[in-house]
Design an enzyme around this catalytic site. Structure first.
Site, PDB file in Angstrom:
ATOM      1  N   HIS A  73     -20.285  32.423  58.094  1.00 50.70           N
ATOM      2  CA  HIS A  73     -19.654  32.416  56.762  1.00 50.70           C
ATOM      3  C   HIS A  73     -18.168  32.104  56.818  1.00 50.70           C
ATOM      4  CE1 HIS A  73     -22.967  35.500  56.581  1.00 50.70           C
ATOM      5  NE2 HIS A  73     -23.344  34.641  55.678  1.00 50.70           N
ATOM      6  N   CYS A  95     -19.984  27.904  60.270  1.00 47.96           N
ATOM      7  CA  CYS A  95     -20.788  26.703  60.036  1.00 47.96           C
ATOM      8  C   CYS A  95     -19.853  25.535  59.710  1.00 47.96           C
ATOM      9  CB  CYS A  95     -21.745  26.951  58.863  1.00 47.96           C
ATOM     10  SG  CYS A  95     -22.618  25.461  58.351  1.00 47.96           S
ATOM     11  N   GLU A 125     -17.902  34.403  52.633  1.00 45.32           N
ATOM     12  CA  GLU A 125     -17.574  32.965  52.652  1.00 45.32           C
ATOM     13  C   GLU A 125     -16.538  32.641  51.575  1.00 45.32           C
ATOM     14  OE1 GLU A 125     -20.866  30.153  52.081  1.00 45.32           O
ATOM     15  OE2 GLU A 125     -19.431  28.859  51.083  1.00 45.32           O
ATOM     16  N   CYS A 193     -24.110  23.193  50.154  1.00 44.97           N
ATOM     17  CA  CYS A 193     -24.520  22.512  51.392  1.00 44.97           C
ATOM     18  C   CYS A 193     -25.895  21.861  51.256  1.00 44.97           C
ATOM     19  CB  CYS A 193     -24.479  23.471  52.579  1.00 44.97           C
ATOM     20  SG  CYS A 193     -25.823  24.644  52.621  1.00 44.97           S
ATOM     21  N   SER A 221     -28.898  38.609  51.295  1.00 44.07           N
ATOM     22  CA  SER A 221     -28.854  37.148  51.456  1.00 44.07           C
ATOM     23  C   SER A 221     -28.680  36.461  50.098  1.00 44.07           C
ATOM     24  CB  SER A 221     -30.149  36.677  52.130  1.00 44.07           C
ATOM     25  OG  SER A 221     -30.300  35.292  51.965  1.00 44.07           O
ATOM     26  N   ASN A 223     -28.387  33.271  49.420  1.00 38.32           N
ATOM     27  CA  ASN A 223     -29.197  32.073  49.184  1.00 38.32           C
ATOM     28  C   ASN A 223     -30.646  32.426  48.879  1.00 38.32           C
ATOM     29  OD1 ASN A 223     -30.875  31.472  51.787  1.00 38.32           O
ATOM     30  ND2 ASN A 223     -28.898  32.168  52.512  1.00 38.32           N
ATOM     31  N   SER A 265     -31.569  32.539  56.382  1.00 44.41           N
ATOM     32  CA  SER A 265     -31.425  33.445  57.526  1.00 44.41           C
ATOM     33  C   SER A 265     -32.737  34.145  57.878  1.00 44.41           C
ATOM     34  CB  SER A 265     -30.337  34.480  57.210  1.00 44.41           C
ATOM     35  OG  SER A 265     -30.558  35.053  55.945  1.00 44.41           O
TER      36      SER A 265
END
Ligand code: SF4
Length: 289
Positions: A73, A95, A125, A193, A221, A223, A265
């Site tokens: 992150h 990343c 992030e 992304c 999480s 996402n 993840s």
């Protein structure tokens, strides 16, 4: 009951690479202290803990001389220097797609844009991106966050890497409409992304073909939550599952087709276990938490 998997789901390369780096170090006998969870998945976190990869909240919690890992992150730009000043060693697993957003925020500030970041202000992030902007970027989740906000002559909108693409586009449209009437230049850069975009597109396609969607991923999480949201926006019931015990047989009553997706993840092994448990509901096998 037929179980259908989304054509794109599960581990993204950013999370996979970060895990491999710290796992290899831990297994080779070098304890690693990650600044926050390296991955928002409890099963992986438990496996890593067994090979001496520990999660800590901040630099104060890292024993002197140890190796500290920046997670996928990312982190504020001064973190590495602060760690080195304390005599710690640093490994950076940010990343590359997060690094790109950080640099974009810094560049936009240098070009005198007022920078807006669409995302969750509590997410690491996003906090890192704001830090890379020199603390100048403003985090927003809707146009309502811009009440009483005075833009400069140039405004740029970027996003957290895992945001919901439809909501980002909608916000961008509203921002352009609001700013253009005030004579403000607006620049929109889609920094969501590629793996997130692919997974969101795939879960929407999946949702149109099934009766219920299960998204496998840790409760923390971001996402995975967005995948649930995207499926629900397509009009099907969708549930987030972190552990097998979260699954409820009643979700699948009368369902002919069940769709499965997973956050960036989530390891394949956990997805397989969830699929197996869903099948067990169909044949009435005993349920063990
Ligand atoms: S979700 Fe996207 S930005 Fe985040 S680690 Fe994965 S690939 Fe990188």
């Amino acid at each position: 009951m037929e179980i259908v998997r989304a054509h794109s789901m599960g581990f993204c390369f950013g999370v996979r690479d970060a895990i491999e780096i710290v796992r290899e170090l831990g297994e080779s006998g070098t304890p690693v202290f990650t600044l926050g969870a390296i991955v928002h998945n409890p099963q992986i976190a438990e496996q890593l803990e067994k090979v001496h990869v520990h999660v800590v909240e901040g630099l104060d919690d890292v024993p002197p001389g140890s190796l500290v890992a920046i997670t996928a992150h990312g982190a504020p730009p001064d973190l590495e220097g602060r760690a080195l000043a304390r005599g710690l060693k640093v490994i950076d697993t940010t990343c590359p797609l997060v690094t790109r957003i950080q640099k974009t925020a810094a560049d936009l500030v240098a070009q005198r844009y007022s920078v807006l970041v669409y995302g969750d202000p509590e997410h690491k992030e996003v906090q890192g991106i704001v830090a890379w902007s020199g603390g100048k970027a403003k985090v927003i989740s809707s146009m309502g966050d811009l009440e009483n906000w005075e833009p400069t002559r140039r405004v740029a909108l970027i996003s957290q890497s895992t945001s919901n693409i439809e909501k980002f586009v909608s916000l961008a449209r509203d921002l352009v409409a609001a700013m253009v009437t005030r004579g403000v230049e607006v620049r929109v850069i889609n920094t969501i992304c590629k793996p997130t975009k692919e997974r969101q597109r795939a879960v929407r396609e999946l949702a149109r073909e099934v009766d219920v969607v299960v998204a496998v991923g840790g409760r923390a999480s971001a996402n995975t939550r967005k995948l649930v949201q995207a499926a629900q926006e397509e009009g099907v019931p969708a549930y987030q599952v972190e552990r097998l015990g979260d699954l409820q047989a009643s979700w699948f009553a009368g369902a002919g087709r069940v769709g499965i997706t997973a956050g960036a993840s989530t390891p394949d092994s956990v997805i397989g276990q969830v699929e197996e448990r869903i099948r067990s509901f169909e044949v009435g096998q005993p349920v063990m938490a």
